[in-house]
Motif scaffolding. Structure first.
Motif, PDB file in Angstrom:
ATOM      1  N   PHE A 225       0.890  -1.272  -0.091  1.00  0.00           N
ATOM      2  CA  PHE A 225      -0.044  -0.026   0.091  1.00  0.00           C
ATOM      3  C   PHE A 225       0.771   1.057  -0.094  1.00  0.00           C
ATOM      4  N   GLY A 226       0.791   2.251  -0.997  1.00  0.00           N
ATOM      5  CA  GLY A 226       1.323   3.341  -0.957  1.00  0.00           C
ATOM      6  C   GLY A 226       0.276   4.319  -0.846  1.00  0.00           C
ATOM      7  N   ILE A 227       0.463   5.265   0.446  1.00  0.00           N
ATOM      8  CA  ILE A 227      -0.639   6.441   0.747  1.00  0.00           C
ATOM      9  C   ILE A 227       0.007   7.611   0.461  1.00  0.00           C
TER      10      ILE A 227
ATOM     11  N   ILE B  17      -2.356  -6.124  11.664  1.00  0.00           N
ATOM     12  CA  ILE B  17      -1.814  -7.193  11.167  1.00  0.00           C
ATOM     13  C   ILE B  17      -0.287  -6.882  10.401  1.00  0.00           C
ATOM     14  N   GLY B  18      -0.006  -5.666  10.563  1.00  0.00           N
ATOM     15  CA  GLY B  18       1.396  -5.156  10.166  1.00  0.00           C
ATOM     16  C   GLY B  18       1.465  -4.278   9.076  1.00  0.00           C
ATOM     17  N   GLY B  19       0.113  -3.811   8.912  1.00  0.00           N
ATOM     18  CA  GLY B  19      -0.176  -3.096   7.693  1.00  0.00           C
ATOM     19  C   GLY B  19      -0.031  -1.480   8.006  1.00  0.00           C
ATOM     20  N   PRO B  20      -0.487  -0.637   7.449  1.00  0.00           N
ATOM     21  CA  PRO B  20      -0.014   0.882   7.497  1.00  0.00           C
ATOM     22  C   PRO B  20      -0.805   1.323   8.962  1.00  0.00           C
TER      23      PRO B  20
ATOM     24  N   VAL C 230       0.725  -5.897   3.842  1.00  0.00           N
ATOM     25  CA  VAL C 230       0.090  -6.520   4.808  1.00  0.00           C
ATOM     26  C   VAL C 230       0.593  -8.029   4.167  1.00  0.00           C
ATOM     27  N   SER C 231       1.222  -8.738   4.734  1.00  0.00           N
ATOM     28  CA  SER C 231       1.658 -10.064   4.398  1.00  0.00           C
ATOM     29  C   SER C 231       1.866 -11.140   5.521  1.00  0.00           C
ATOM     30  N   SER C 232       1.168 -10.755   6.809  1.00  0.00           N
ATOM     31  CA  SER C 232       1.259 -11.716   7.868  1.00  0.00           C
ATOM     32  C   SER C 232      -0.061 -12.502   8.027  1.00  0.00           C
ATOM     33  N   CYS C 233      -0.892 -11.921   7.252  1.00  0.00           N
ATOM     34  CA  CYS C 233      -2.307 -12.382   7.420  1.00  0.00           C
ATOM     35  C   CYS C 233      -2.994 -12.461   6.124  1.00  0.00           C
ATOM     36  N   PRO C 234      -3.914 -13.316   5.927  1.00  0.00           N
ATOM     37  CA  PRO C 234      -4.671 -13.277   4.516  1.00  0.00           C
ATOM     38  C   PRO C 234      -5.694 -12.252   5.010  1.00  0.00           C
TER      39      PRO C 234
ATOM     40  N   LEU D 265      -1.098  -2.877  -4.533  1.00  0.00           N
ATOM     41  CA  LEU D 265      -0.468  -3.732  -5.473  1.00  0.00           C
ATOM     42  C   LEU D 265      -0.593  -5.211  -4.614  1.00  0.00           C
ATOM     43  N   GLN D 266      -1.072  -6.168  -5.420  1.00  0.00           N
ATOM     44  CA  GLN D 266      -1.109  -7.676  -4.651  1.00  0.00           C
ATOM     45  C   GLN D 266      -0.399  -8.309  -5.604  1.00  0.00           C
ATOM     46  N   VAL D 267       0.785  -9.195  -4.963  1.00  0.00           N
ATOM     47  CA  VAL D 267       1.368 -10.079  -5.467  1.00  0.00           C
ATOM     48  C   VAL D 267       0.353 -11.047  -6.013  1.00  0.00           C
ATOM     49  N   GLY D 268       0.840 -11.765  -7.556  1.00  0.00           N
ATOM     50  CA  GLY D 268      -0.095 -12.739  -7.724  1.00  0.00           C
ATOM     51  C   GLY D 268      -0.335 -12.704  -9.158  1.00  0.00           C
ATOM     52  N   MET D 269      -1.412 -13.676  -9.857  1.00  0.00           N
ATOM     53  CA  MET D 269      -1.586 -13.391 -11.122  1.00  0.00           C
ATOM     54  C   MET D 269      -2.862 -12.682 -11.418  1.00  0.00           C
TER      55      MET D 269
END
Length: 112
Positions: A31-33, A69-72, A83-87, A107-111
């Motif tokens: 997340f870029g804010i 959960i470690g986010g902004p 955010v990467s510690s919890c779905p 931006l989320q990693v993935g297809m």
């Protein structure tokens, strides 16, 4: 996934933005804010419930601060965080100021 852009001007809450929660673990969302006014106070909220009610929970989406959960964290300054510690199933932006706007680029990693 493609970047998702959300802007909330003045005081307000954005609609929920769904994540690709069915993707391969682990989940990573950056997340870029950006804040356009000195008085803009914002927070990012997340839920593990489906806010569209396709898979309804008993009491609607339970809302958590992304910082749990470690986010902004809640702030009035530009920041970048992940955010990467919890779905999570979805996120939304809350602008609690009376002036200025806040824009999130997610931006989320993935297809996709």
């Amino acid at each position: 996934m493609q970047p998702i852009y959300v802007t909330v001007s003045s005081s307000g809450i954005s609609n929920w933005k769904l994540t690709n929660w069915q993707g391969q673990p682990p989940m990573h969302i950056g997340f870029g804010i950006a804040v356009s006014g000195l008085s803009s106070q914002y927070s990012l909220q997340v839920t593990m419930d489906d806010p569209t009610n396709v898979y309804p929970s008993s009491g609607g989406p339970t809302v958590f601060p992304a910082s749990a959960i470690g986010g902004p964290v809640t702030s009035s300054q530009n920041q970048i965080a992940a955010v990467s510690s919890c779905p999570i199933a979805a996120w939304r932006l809350v602008n609690s100021s009376t002036g200025g706007s806040v824009t999130v680029t997610a931006l989320q990693v993935g297809m996709g």
